[in-house]
Design a protein around this motif. Structure first.
Motif, PDB file in Angstrom:
ATOM      1  N   LYS A  68     -12.805   0.247   9.520  1.00 40.69           N
ATOM      2  CA  LYS A  68     -11.806   0.194  10.597  1.00 40.69           C
ATOM      3  C   LYS A  68     -12.502   0.199  11.951  1.00 40.69           C
ATOM      4  CE  LYS A  68      -8.315   2.765   7.994  1.00 40.69           C
ATOM      5  NZ  LYS A  68      -7.588   4.050   7.874  1.00 40.69           N
ATOM      6  N   LYS A 124       0.867  -1.184   0.000  1.00 36.49           N
ATOM      7  CA  LYS A 124       0.000   0.000   0.000  1.00 36.49           C
ATOM      8  C   LYS A 124       0.897   1.225   0.000  1.00 36.49           C
ATOM      9  CE  LYS A 124      -3.178   2.320   3.193  1.00 36.49           C
ATOM     10  NZ  LYS A 124      -4.434   2.126   3.936  1.00 36.49           N
ATOM     11  N   ASP A 126      -3.234   5.126  -1.454  1.00 39.54           N
ATOM     12  CA  ASP A 126      -4.093   5.828  -0.501  1.00 39.54           C
ATOM     13  C   ASP A 126      -3.724   7.306  -0.489  1.00 39.54           C
ATOM     14  OD1 ASP A 126      -5.662   6.748   1.543  1.00 39.54           O
ATOM     15  OD2 ASP A 126      -4.863   5.387   3.074  1.00 39.54           O
ATOM     16  N   GLU A 184     -11.908   7.701   4.805  1.00 38.48           N
ATOM     17  CA  GLU A 184     -12.316   8.745   5.755  1.00 38.48           C
ATOM     18  C   GLU A 184     -13.771   9.184   5.551  1.00 38.48           C
ATOM     19  OE1 GLU A 184      -9.369   8.534   4.226  1.00 38.48           O
ATOM     20  OE2 GLU A 184      -7.805   9.727   5.196  1.00 38.48           O
ATOM     21  N   GLU A 220      -7.587   4.594  -2.250  1.00 34.99           N
ATOM     22  CA  GLU A 220      -8.383   5.004  -1.091  1.00 34.99           C
ATOM     23  C   GLU A 220      -8.500   6.519  -1.056  1.00 34.99           C
ATOM     24  OE1 GLU A 220      -7.329   3.410   2.876  1.00 34.99           O
ATOM     25  OE2 GLU A 220      -6.126   1.962   1.766  1.00 34.99           O
ATOM     26  N   ASN A 230     -13.447   0.919   3.113  1.00 35.52           N
ATOM     27  CA  ASN A 230     -12.410   0.554   4.076  1.00 35.52           C
ATOM     28  C   ASN A 230     -13.018   0.683   5.472  1.00 35.52           C
ATOM     29  OD1 ASN A 230     -10.158   0.094   5.613  1.00 35.52           O
ATOM     30  ND2 ASN A 230      -8.902   1.711   4.678  1.00 35.52           N
ATOM     31  N   ASN A 279      -5.453   9.695   1.127  1.00 37.57           N
ATOM     32  CA  ASN A 279      -5.850  10.359   2.390  1.00 37.57           C
ATOM     33  C   ASN A 279      -6.401  11.771   2.163  1.00 37.57           C
ATOM     34  OD1 ASN A 279      -3.344   8.470   3.778  1.00 37.57           O
ATOM     35  ND2 ASN A 279      -5.321   8.542   4.822  1.00 37.57           N
ATOM     36  N   LYS A 285       1.308   5.312   0.244  1.00 37.17           N
ATOM     37  CA  LYS A 285       0.702   6.583   0.656  1.00 37.17           C
ATOM     38  C   LYS A 285       1.062   7.667  -0.358  1.00 37.17           C
ATOM     39  CE  LYS A 285      -1.320   5.630   4.652  1.00 37.17           C
ATOM     40  NZ  LYS A 285      -2.782   5.795   4.828  1.00 37.17           N
TER      41      LYS A 285
END
Ligand SMILES: [Mg+2]
Length: 375
Positions: free
Chosen positions: A276, A171, A201, A253, A227, A274, A203, A173
């Motif tokens: 969590k 993965k 991802d 998010e 993501e 996703n 973010n 970032k």
């Protein structure tokens, strides 16, 4: 280490005490993502004692840049939650969850720790590991390993090291700057070769236009999914990216809890979710999200913040229990200097195996806890 096993324990239990600990886990190096940096995992540990002698354990991992929670705010919430559960039957998880009220939405890490401890007790009373109790049969599965946000060369070197160590899914970032993000991902694909799976991802780091442009340019790099390309609150933007991107879009998010999952599914704003534990606030909420996702045809990943193997194991039981969970991203402990968890899932170069002992199947080394602050 021998974990307590129950046989035929009465269901009439009472919670007699709740211990709260700071649970500070320093990181090897600061962990950078597009919306912030973490230099330590300042977590909180909850242990719920009962009059049967059985105890349950759970971990809170507040991640300020994502949920606005801190260790301090989590301690305040945990003290309030302790007052709610004292004297109650820990097996009445549904009723206790209702009584947690808005703490679940506003302090999901704190409620997650309590809820994990309650499920740990449930499994111990039933004499079953949690994933079995939930009807699952998947004891072993693969996790991704994360390359944090750095310069392109540093990230490519790190990814290549992971592959040499035996990891098969990485993965990445991104989300700092679309042009440099393309360099990062391209550099990693060149460094790891064609056989390694890559997921990225952002973010929330891109605008809708940036996301569409850069994801189209990444098409040839064969990325499994991206993501959270845009801001958490921008459901329209997320949907616009999903419709224009050749790479499937996963909400992270934007998808804290079951209500978010319904909203995203109704809007058709993403291809996957996703889930969590530290966002959902309870194992029950994680399961509700998998049910919504399954009904909506959205495959899921179960991800993490910077939990120890204890919190990760709790989440991993949901992976073991639900087939709509297609991917796991449960590597939070790999950046910690110490691993004070006894039992729990094993993590061998991304290959996760769940424990077969009742409940969550993990505890914390009492010598380590002896150095933590009891609250
Ligand atoms: Mg994410």
């Amino acid at each position: 280490m021998e974990l307590p096993v129950s046989a035929g324990t009465s269901a009439d239990l009472r919670i007699t005490a709740v211990e709260l600990y700071t649970f500070d886990l320093p990181l090897r190096t600061p962990f950078h993502i597009s919306i912030g940096t973490m230099s330590a995992a300042d977590n909180v540990l909850v242990r719920i004692h009962t009059d049967s002698g059985l105890a349950g354990i759970g971990e809170a991992c507040p991640f300020p840049a994502i949920s606005g929670e801190t260790q301090e705010s989590t301690i305040v919430a945990a003290r309030a939650l302790r007052e709610i559960v004292l004297g109650r039957n820990p097996l009445e998880i549904e009723a206790l969850g209702s009584d947690f009220g808005d703490w679940i939405r506003k302090n999901p890490s704190a409620t997650a720790a309590f809820d994990t401890a309650l499920h740990d007790l449930l499994g111990k009373v039933a004499g079953l590991p949690l994933y079995r109790l939930l009807g699952g049969d998947r004891r072993a599965f693969l996790s991704a390993i994360t390359v944090g946000l750095e310069g392109a060369e540093v990230m490519a070197t790190r990814a290549a090291e992971f592959v040499r160590e035996g990891y098969r899914r990485i993965k990445i970032k991104v989300g700092e700057n679309a042009e440099r993000d393309l360099e990062r991902v391209r550099g990693i694909r060149m460094a790891v070769g064609e056989d390694v799976e890559l997921q990225i991802d952002a973010n929330q780091g891109w605008t809708t236009e940036e996301a569409i442009t850069v994801l189209r340019r990444m098409q040839e790099l064969r990325i499994l999914f991206v993501e959270q390309p845009v801001k958490a609150s921008d459901i329209h933007g997320l949907k616009a990216v999903k419709e224009a991107s050749p790479i499937p879009v996963m909400a992270d998010e934007s998808a804290f809890n079951p209500e978010d999952a319904i909203r995203l599914a109704q809007a058709g704003a993403c291809d996957s979710l996703n889930i969590k534990l530290m966002k959902a606030g309870s194992i029950g909420n994680m399961l509700r999200m998998t049910h919504i996702a399954k009904a909506a045809g959205l495959p899921c990943m179960v991800g993490c913040m910077l939990e120890s193997r204890l919190g990760l194991t709790a989440a991993a039981h949901v992976v073991g229990a639900r087939s709509i969970v297609r991917w796991a991203d449960l590597d939070g402990h790999s950046s910690h200097i110490l691993d004070p968890v006894l039992g729990g899932m094993t993590f061998d170069r991304g290959r996760i195996r769940l424990p077969e002992s009742p409940g969550i199947g993990a505890d914390v080394d009492p010598r380590f806890l002896g150095e933590m602050r009891l609250l």
